[in-house]
Design an enzyme around this catalytic site. Structure first.
Site, PDB file in Angstrom:
ATOM      1  CB  SER A 218      66.748  57.225 -78.507  1.00 42.77           C
ATOM      2  OG  SER A 218      67.573  58.184 -78.295  1.00 42.77           O
TER       3      SER A 218
ATOM      4  CE  LYS B 195      66.788  55.673 -75.327  1.00 43.82           C
ATOM      5  NZ  LYS B 195      66.362  56.564 -73.989  1.00 43.82           N
TER       6      LYS B 195
ATOM      7  CG  HIS C  72      71.132  55.611 -77.042  1.00 48.62           C
ATOM      8  ND1 HIS C  72      70.691  56.579 -76.192  1.00 48.62           N
ATOM      9  CD2 HIS C  72      71.020  55.781 -78.217  1.00 48.62           C
ATOM     10  CE1 HIS C  72      70.344  57.523 -76.963  1.00 48.62           C
ATOM     11  NE2 HIS C  72      70.634  57.246 -78.460  1.00 48.62           N
ATOM     12  CG  ASN C  73      69.730  56.780 -72.433  1.00 49.31           C
ATOM     13  OD1 ASN C  73      69.570  56.833 -73.630  1.00 49.31           O
ATOM     14  ND2 ASN C  73      68.932  57.428 -71.795  1.00 49.31           N
TER      15      ASN C  73
ATOM     16  CD  GLU D 104      71.416  60.755 -74.158  1.00 46.66           C
ATOM     17  OE1 GLU D 104      70.763  59.985 -75.070  1.00 46.66           O
ATOM     18  OE2 GLU D 104      71.036  61.540 -73.456  1.00 46.66           O
TER      19      GLU D 104
ATOM     20  CG  HIS E 221      93.004  37.141 -51.866  1.00 51.45           C
ATOM     21  ND1 HIS E 221      91.742  36.552 -51.542  1.00 51.45           N
ATOM     22  CD2 HIS E 221      93.157  38.066 -51.273  1.00 51.45           C
ATOM     23  CE1 HIS E 221      91.232  37.267 -50.556  1.00 51.45           C
ATOM     24  NE2 HIS E 221      92.098  38.344 -50.405  1.00 51.45           N
TER      25      HIS E 221
HETATM   26  C1  6PG Z   1      66.999  59.830 -75.549  1.00 55.09           C
HETATM   27  C2  6PG Z   1      67.530  60.430 -74.416  1.00 55.09           C
HETATM   28  C3  6PG Z   1      66.374  60.452 -73.484  1.00 55.09           C
HETATM   29  C4  6PG Z   1      66.660  61.418 -72.205  1.00 55.09           C
HETATM   30  C5  6PG Z   1      67.500  60.650 -71.218  1.00 55.09           C
HETATM   31  C6  6PG Z   1      68.777  61.318 -70.591  1.00 55.09           C
HETATM   32  O1  6PG Z   1      67.634  58.754 -76.109  1.00 55.09           O
HETATM   33  O2  6PG Z   1      65.901  60.331 -76.251  1.00 55.09           O
HETATM   34  O3  6PG Z   1      68.602  59.373 -73.915  1.00 55.09           O
HETATM   35  O4  6PG Z   1      66.123  59.273 -72.982  1.00 55.09           O
HETATM   36  O5  6PG Z   1      67.197  62.541 -72.701  1.00 55.09           O
HETATM   37  O6  6PG Z   1      66.454  60.279 -70.056  1.00 55.09           O
HETATM   38  O7  6PG Z   1      68.335  62.176 -69.605  1.00 55.09           O
HETATM   39  P1  6PG Z   1      69.492  62.668 -68.361  1.00 55.09           P
HETATM   40  O8  6PG Z   1      70.519  63.481 -69.193  1.00 55.09           O
HETATM   41  O9  6PG Z   1      68.340  63.573 -67.582  1.00 55.09           O
HETATM   42  O10 6PG Z   1      69.671  61.537 -67.680  1.00 55.09           O
END
Ligand code: 6PG
Length: 479
Positions: free
Chosen positions: A128, A182, A185-186, A189, A451
């Site tokens: 990341s 990961k 993490h996203n 994010e 159920h």
């Molecule tokens: C990172 C980001 C990277 C990317 C993702 C999300 O950790 O560096 O998460 O992996 O920005 O692909 O992108 P999207 O918003 O296009 O799903």
């Protein structure tokens, strides 16, 4: 001499990672790309890196010292399988193949199993930090075997971001553990970004402040408990003026958010694991909703408040939004870590939650001081059942929850969508409720499908004879 590490795939992330590797003491980097033009370009532009270029997989393998170690940096999907097949063909037992793309963790589990049969190690590593992180120091989440980590660990430590003196990389767990983490993490994010976007929207509509003025607010927030990369870049984006029109850039960007899939994967996985990652889910859905222009146009005339509202005390409102953002952010992380705990249990990974929070402090998109508090919470109680109940976080929500409620009420009254703020609050209230209407749902399930249900006052499983005399009988538990 030979190279101690190789990179396959020289698009921006791959080139930057290769340059990062080459810049560290002791590394010599072999490079390979499907078309040699990109390889040549990288060689021409960065002679200082001392790359050892290869034209094909045979030459690539011959350029690498044993055990050979190669990081694949291609777009996740079928292309990854093709590169793995080629590397397996030219590598030998004991060599290491690393997939540094955003692979789906179940693909990584499958690939690791297949590659392991050849005696070659396969490591799925989440990386990341975007292009800049790849070049200067990303946060790295490798899975795979302990044996592979022996060789790979020092190399990855050399290129990772450093947070408070520690490299932002740790051996997450076996096979797909790194890509799983990961993915979470996203997901976090996505939630973090949506929450920040909602905070911006509420402040803008509530106070009439300009994007540049709101940029100042975010810059200010970035000096407090919300300090994070995403808050920092939000201020930068809001401050940007469009050169063509002179308008704030945020006002000329089409309001339809894209997504490459990792957020959706997080939610799909969480659904399978039975973990309510509602804040993350709302963030994913908010992007989907934004990208439905036909539906939005069709619904544009439906009744409701127009999104403007009168705030008497703008400063107090901004502070309420800040607190609501912090509380909701805590929920997003709490839900994300719940998913990590559940995934670790389901797939047999020994994931150290505190270490994950620690390697997210630098390099990655969600990097923040705040993550130290998560590390501390798991250090104090490794078996913590919900992050939000740890003393620091419980204090934070205690302190902020009234502001959080005011903001959600204000948003609902003014007709301003705040799916992540409001679903986080609903989650919080659901979690702390002493009784949930789930009891009624159980009654309904028993009525139409026999159920069954459990009782609060007796062991066993029960069924009411709804279509008979409505007496209760003991039943076999069929869920
Ligand atoms: C990172 C980001 C990277 C990317 C993702 C999300 O950790 O560096 O998460 O992996 O920005 O692909 O992108 P999207 O918003 O296009 O799903």
């Amino acid at each position: 001499g030979k190279a101690n590490i190789g990179v396959v795939g020289l698009a921006v992330m791959g080139s930057n990672l290769a340059r990062n590797l080459a810049s560290r003491e002791g590394n010599t980097v072999a490079i390979l790309n499907r078309s040699y033009e990109k390889t040549q370009k990288l060689l021409d532009e960065h002679p200082e890196a001392g790359f050892l270029p290869a034209r094909d997989y045979e030459e690539f393998a011959a350029t690498l010292a044993k055990p050979r170690t190669a990081i694949i940096m291609v777009k996740a999907g079928r292309g990854t399988d093709a590169v793995i097949d080629e590397l397996v063909r030219v590598f030998e037992p004991g060599d290491i193949i690393v997939d540094g793309g955003n692979a789906l963790f179940t693909d990584t589990i499958r690939r690791e199993k297949a590659v392991r049969e050849t005696g070659i190690n396969f490591v799925g590593a989440g990386i990341s930090g975007g292009e800049e992180g790849a070049l200067n120091g990303p946060s790295i989440m490798p899975g795979g075997s302990a044996e592979a980590w022996q060789t790979l660990g020092p190399i990855l430590r050399s290129i990772a971001a450093v947070a408070e003196g520690e490299p932002c990389v740790t051996h997450v767990g076996t096979d797909g553990a790194g890509h799983f983490v990961k993915m979470i993490h996203n997901g976090i994010e996505y939630a973090d970004m949506q929450l920040i976007a909602e905070a911006y929207d509420l402040i803008r509509r509530g106070t009439g402040k300009s994007p540049a003025e709101i940029a100042d607010i975010f810059a200010e927030w970035n000096r407090g408990e919300l300090e994070s990369y995403l808050i920092e870049i939000t201020a930068e984006v809001l401050r940007q003026t469009d050169p063509a029109t002179g308008e704030p850039l945020v006002d000329v960007i089409l309001d339809q958010a894209g997504a490459k899939g990792t957020g959706a994967w997080t939610v799909q996985t969480a659904l399978d694991l039975g973990v309510p990652v509602s804040g993350i889910a709302e963030a994913v859905f908010a992007r989907s909703l934004s990208s439905k222009p036909a539906q939005r146009a069709a619904a544009a005339e439906l009744p409701g408040p127009d999104g403007t509202f009168d705030i008497h005390d703008a400063d107090a409102f901004v502070e309420d939004v800040r607190q609501a953002l912090y509380a909701s952010k805590i929920i997003a992380y709490s839900q994300g870590f719940d998913a990590i705990v559940a995934g670790a249990e389901q797939y047999g990974w020994d994931i150290k939650k505190g270490d994950i929070a620690a390697i997210w402090r630098g390099g990655c998109i969600i990097r923040a001081q705040f993550l130290n508090r998560i590390t501390e919470a798991y250090a104090a109680d490794p078996g913590l059942v919900a992050l939000v109940t740890a003393p620091y976080f419980a204090d934070a929500v205690t302190r902020t929850q009234q502001a959080w409620r005011r903001v959600v009420v204000a948003a609902a009254e003014a007709g301003i969508p705040s799916p992540a703020f409001s679903s986080s609050l609903a989650y919080y209230d659901g979690l702390r409720a002493d009784r949930l209407p789930a009891a009624l749902v159980q009654g309904q399930r028993d009525f139409f499908g026999a159920h069954t249900y459990k009782r609060i006052d007796r062991e066993g499983t029960f069924h009411t004879l709804w279509s008979g005399d409505r007496s209760e009988v003991s039943a076999v538990d069929t869920h």
